[in-house]
Design a protein around this motif. Structure first.
Motif, PDB file in Angstrom:
ATOM      1  N   ALA A 270      -8.868 -26.730   4.099  1.00 50.58           N
ATOM      2  CA  ALA A 270      -8.543 -26.394   5.485  1.00 50.58           C
ATOM      3  C   ALA A 270      -7.722 -25.108   5.514  1.00 50.58           C
ATOM      4  O   ALA A 270      -6.991 -24.807   4.572  1.00 50.58           O
ATOM      5  CB  ALA A 270      -7.759 -27.529   6.150  1.00 50.58           C
ATOM      6  N   HIS A 271      -7.844 -24.364   6.600  1.00 53.42           N
ATOM      7  CA  HIS A 271      -7.030 -23.164   6.833  1.00 53.42           C
ATOM      8  C   HIS A 271      -7.278 -22.078   5.780  1.00 53.42           C
ATOM      9  O   HIS A 271      -6.397 -21.230   5.546  1.00 53.42           O
ATOM     10  CB  HIS A 271      -5.546 -23.518   6.843  1.00 53.42           C
ATOM     11  N   ASP A 272      -8.446 -22.072   5.152  1.00 49.28           N
ATOM     12  CA  ASP A 272      -8.721 -21.114   4.084  1.00 49.28           C
ATOM     13  C   ASP A 272      -9.693 -20.009   4.488  1.00 49.28           C
ATOM     14  O   ASP A 272     -10.157 -19.260   3.627  1.00 49.28           O
ATOM     15  CB  ASP A 272      -9.247 -21.852   2.843  1.00 49.28           C
ATOM     16  N   GLU A 273     -10.005 -19.898   5.776  1.00 48.60           N
ATOM     17  CA  GLU A 273     -10.815 -18.774   6.225  1.00 48.60           C
ATOM     18  C   GLU A 273     -10.057 -17.473   5.973  1.00 48.60           C
ATOM     19  O   GLU A 273      -8.837 -17.387   6.181  1.00 48.60           O
ATOM     20  CB  GLU A 273     -11.122 -18.899   7.715  1.00 48.60           C
ATOM     21  N   THR A 274     -10.757 -16.456   5.522  1.00 51.55           N
ATOM     22  CA  THR A 274     -10.147 -15.133   5.367  1.00 51.55           C
ATOM     23  C   THR A 274     -10.115 -14.467   6.731  1.00 51.55           C
ATOM     24  O   THR A 274     -11.072 -13.831   7.172  1.00 51.55           O
ATOM     25  CB  THR A 274     -10.945 -14.269   4.374  1.00 51.55           C
ATOM     26  N   LYS A 275      -9.012 -14.624   7.432  1.00 47.87           N
ATOM     27  CA  LYS A 275      -8.899 -14.144   8.804  1.00 47.87           C
ATOM     28  C   LYS A 275      -8.462 -12.678   8.853  1.00 47.87           C
ATOM     29  O   LYS A 275      -7.928 -12.150   7.883  1.00 47.87           O
ATOM     30  CB  LYS A 275      -7.923 -15.033   9.587  1.00 47.87           C
ATOM     31  N   ASP A 276      -8.681 -12.062   9.986  1.00 44.61           N
ATOM     32  CA  ASP A 276      -8.213 -10.703  10.237  1.00 44.61           C
ATOM     33  C   ASP A 276      -6.783 -10.804  10.754  1.00 44.61           C
ATOM     34  O   ASP A 276      -6.550 -11.132  11.923  1.00 44.61           O
ATOM     35  CB  ASP A 276      -9.122 -10.026  11.260  1.00 44.61           C
ATOM     36  N   VAL A 277      -5.820 -10.560   9.879  1.00 45.90           N
ATOM     37  CA  VAL A 277      -4.404 -10.704  10.224  1.00 45.90           C
ATOM     38  C   VAL A 277      -3.797  -9.318  10.415  1.00 45.90           C
ATOM     39  O   VAL A 277      -3.901  -8.457   9.537  1.00 45.90           O
ATOM     40  CB  VAL A 277      -3.642 -11.472   9.118  1.00 45.90           C
ATOM     41  N   ARG A 278      -3.165  -9.115  11.542  1.00 42.63           N
ATOM     42  CA  ARG A 278      -2.580  -7.815  11.854  1.00 42.63           C
ATOM     43  C   ARG A 278      -1.151  -7.977  12.358  1.00 42.63           C
ATOM     44  O   ARG A 278      -0.698  -9.081  12.626  1.00 42.63           O
ATOM     45  CB  ARG A 278      -3.425  -7.091  12.903  1.00 42.63           C
ATOM     46  N   GLY A 279      -0.473  -6.873  12.492  1.00 44.21           N
ATOM     47  CA  GLY A 279       0.898  -6.895  12.979  1.00 44.21           C
ATOM     48  C   GLY A 279       1.886  -6.555  11.872  1.00 44.21           C
ATOM     49  O   GLY A 279       1.529  -6.336  10.710  1.00 44.21           O
ATOM     50  N   ILE A 280       3.167  -6.512  12.233  1.00 49.13           N
ATOM     51  CA  ILE A 280       4.217  -6.113  11.309  1.00 49.13           C
ATOM     52  C   ILE A 280       4.259  -7.012  10.084  1.00 49.13           C
ATOM     53  O   ILE A 280       4.484  -6.547   8.958  1.00 49.13           O
ATOM     54  CB  ILE A 280       5.577  -6.124  12.037  1.00 49.13           C
ATOM     55  N   THR A 281       4.024  -8.307  10.286  1.00 52.87           N
ATOM     56  CA  THR A 281       4.183  -9.259   9.181  1.00 52.87           C
ATOM     57  C   THR A 281       2.994  -9.297   8.227  1.00 52.87           C
ATOM     58  O   THR A 281       3.101  -9.889   7.154  1.00 52.87           O
ATOM     59  CB  THR A 281       4.404 -10.676   9.732  1.00 52.87           C
ATOM     60  N   ALA A 282       1.876  -8.681   8.605  1.00 48.22           N
ATOM     61  CA  ALA A 282       0.670  -8.784   7.775  1.00 48.22           C
ATOM     62  C   ALA A 282       0.904  -8.265   6.361  1.00 48.22           C
ATOM     63  O   ALA A 282       0.432  -8.856   5.381  1.00 48.22           O
ATOM     64  CB  ALA A 282      -0.486  -8.030   8.434  1.00 48.22           C
ATOM     65  N   GLY A 283       1.627  -7.163   6.233  1.00 42.99           N
ATOM     66  CA  GLY A 283       1.874  -6.581   4.915  1.00 42.99           C
ATOM     67  C   GLY A 283       2.895  -7.342   4.091  1.00 42.99           C
ATOM     68  O   GLY A 283       3.095  -7.031   2.910  1.00 42.99           O
ATOM     69  N   LEU A 284       3.523  -8.350   4.696  1.00 45.29           N
ATOM     70  CA  LEU A 284       4.544  -9.127   3.991  1.00 45.29           C
ATOM     71  C   LEU A 284       3.992 -10.443   3.443  1.00 45.29           C
ATOM     72  O   LEU A 284       4.751 -11.224   2.862  1.00 45.29           O
ATOM     73  CB  LEU A 284       5.714  -9.430   4.938  1.00 45.29           C
ATOM     74  N   LEU A 285       2.697 -10.684   3.639  1.00 50.65           N
ATOM     75  CA  LEU A 285       2.088 -11.920   3.177  1.00 50.65           C
ATOM     76  C   LEU A 285       1.540 -11.759   1.761  1.00 50.65           C
ATOM     77  O   LEU A 285       0.940 -10.741   1.428  1.00 50.65           O
ATOM     78  CB  LEU A 285       0.960 -12.354   4.119  1.00 50.65           C
ATOM     79  N   ARG A 286       1.739 -12.775   0.952  1.00 49.87           N
ATOM     80  CA  ARG A 286       1.223 -12.807  -0.413  1.00 49.87           C
ATOM     81  C   ARG A 286       0.334 -14.037  -0.576  1.00 49.87           C
ATOM     82  O   ARG A 286       0.724 -15.142  -0.201  1.00 49.87           O
ATOM     83  CB  ARG A 286       2.373 -12.841  -1.425  1.00 49.87           C
ATOM     84  N   TYR A 287      -0.857 -13.824  -1.133  1.00 48.51           N
ATOM     85  CA  TYR A 287      -1.851 -14.882  -1.240  1.00 48.51           C
ATOM     86  C   TYR A 287      -2.107 -15.236  -2.703  1.00 48.51           C
ATOM     87  O   TYR A 287      -2.172 -14.356  -3.568  1.00 48.51           O
ATOM     88  CB  TYR A 287      -3.186 -14.441  -0.623  1.00 48.51           C
ATOM     89  N   ARG A 288      -2.256 -16.514  -2.980  1.00 42.42           N
ATOM     90  CA  ARG A 288      -2.756 -16.960  -4.268  1.00 42.42           C
ATOM     91  C   ARG A 288      -3.951 -17.864  -3.994  1.00 42.42           C
ATOM     92  O   ARG A 288      -3.827 -18.887  -3.321  1.00 42.42           O
ATOM     93  CB  ARG A 288      -1.699 -17.717  -5.064  1.00 42.42           C
ATOM     94  N   LEU A 289      -5.106 -17.478  -4.512  1.00 42.98           N
ATOM     95  CA  LEU A 289      -6.358 -18.119  -4.146  1.00 42.98           C
ATOM     96  C   LEU A 289      -6.821 -19.133  -5.184  1.00 42.98           C
ATOM     97  O   LEU A 289      -6.704 -18.900  -6.388  1.00 42.98           O
ATOM     98  CB  LEU A 289      -7.451 -17.058  -3.945  1.00 42.98           C
TER      99      LEU A 289
END
Length: 323
Positions: A270-289
């Motif tokens: 669940a919640h694993d779609e690769t979404k189009d994330v934008r805004g100030i916080t987008a560059g602060l997210l770190r993903y482990r797949l």
């Protein structure tokens, strides 16, 4: 008796269809409907997201049968989406549909001027809510009852664990059997962001155990008693961490923690779609797949066997025979 789970948007919107000989029509439970728009946090410039894959339907009014119940697990607009929910024909085809909402999501719904508040049922922490199958659905020729659903909202108590985000809904399909046999239970844990195991443990411990040899070898190293059995875990694979606010989604580590405490038969991403994330916080997210193969490999590497792992894209579905 059977359950069919269909992903509607490759993310957290699922249609759960419960079928039983005693029901004239299947009972449909819809989870976190979000089909379109770009939900934002505080302001679009701060954080907003949109789908990158097309949902399999354009409106929940297209669902057939019409949902009998809808669960909204969180207040964020990608879970509690007014635009999507407003498209349902609440005064027509969906005139019997009820909305079950987590506490903060319920307060959001109460602020909608168009929504009939009599249709809202709040899911309060620690209180089990019974969802009866609609009266008049039973077939007179079938003596076996179809049972009912039991919903329990679970969230951590400590503020730094973000109770409004890291929560879960426990769902039990309870089917009475002949006297002395006990009820048959199909259990579902819906945790779209993951939740601390401490908040889940009481509910997980209430689940029945399997009489046969457990699949969870790690558990068997510490006890001779079979662990409780969870029929279906709906939980992310991907872990997301924010440099601004800490863990957003626990991903595989959170799901693995559940698998260590109970025997999990099935795990759906669940919640694993690769979404189009934008805004100030987008560059602060770190993903482990983790993909399906890595989830299976890492589970087996920890001695946990027999978990059937699925990642459903929009329109995909998987069925479970509960007999």
């Amino acid at each position: 008796m059977s359950l069919r789970v269909q992903s509607l948007n490759s993310d957290t919107t699922f249609a759960l269809t419960f079928s039983h000989p005693a029901l004239r029509k299947p009972f449909v439970l819809l989870l976190d409907p979000w089909l379109h728009s770009s939900p934002y946090v505080y302001h679009p410039l701060f954080s907003n997201q949109s789908h990158t894959t097309q949902p399999c339907i354009s409106s929940i009014s297209e669902l057939s049968p019409v949902p009998d119940a809808i669960i909204v697990s969180q207040k964020k607009a990608d879970h509690c989406n007014e635009g999507t929910l407003k498209e349902l024909d609440w005064n027509g085809a969906a005139k019997e549909t009820l909305l079950y909402a987590a506490p903060e999501a319920g307060r959001i719904v109460l602020g909608w001027k168009w929504f009939d508040q009599k249709r809202l049922r709040l899911l309060r922490w620690g209180e089990t809510v019974k969802v009866a199958f609609p009266s008049g659905m039973g077939k007179p020729t079938v003596e076996e009852p179809a049972g009912w659903l039991e919903l329990l909202f679970m969230a951590p108590k400590r503020l730094w664990e973000l109770p409004a985000l890291h929560n879960a809904i426990g769902i039990k399909w309870v089917v009475p059997r002949e006297q002395g046999q006990g009820n048959q239970i199909f259990s579902i844990l819906f945790s779209p962001h993951g939740a601390p195991i401490a908040s889940l443990r009481p509910w997980l411990s209430s689940l029945p155990s399997r009489p046969q040899t457990p699949k969870n070898e790690v558990y068997m190293q510490t006890t001779a008693f079979p662990p409780p059995s969870l029929s279906l875990l709906i939980h992310p694979f991907c872990r997301i961490y924010s440099l601004l606010g800490g863990e957003v989604i626990s991903g595989f580590p959170g799901g693995f923690s559940v698998c260590r405490h109970v025997t999990v038969d099935n795990w759906i991403s669940a919640h694993d779609e690769t979404k189009d994330v934008r805004g100030i916080t987008a560059g602060l997210l770190r993903y482990r797949l983790w993909d399906v193969n890595k989830v299976e490999k890492d589970l087996k590497g920890e001695g946990i066997q027999g978990v059937r792992v699925n990642l459903l894209h929009a329109g995909d579905e998987v069925g479970f025979d509960l007999c």
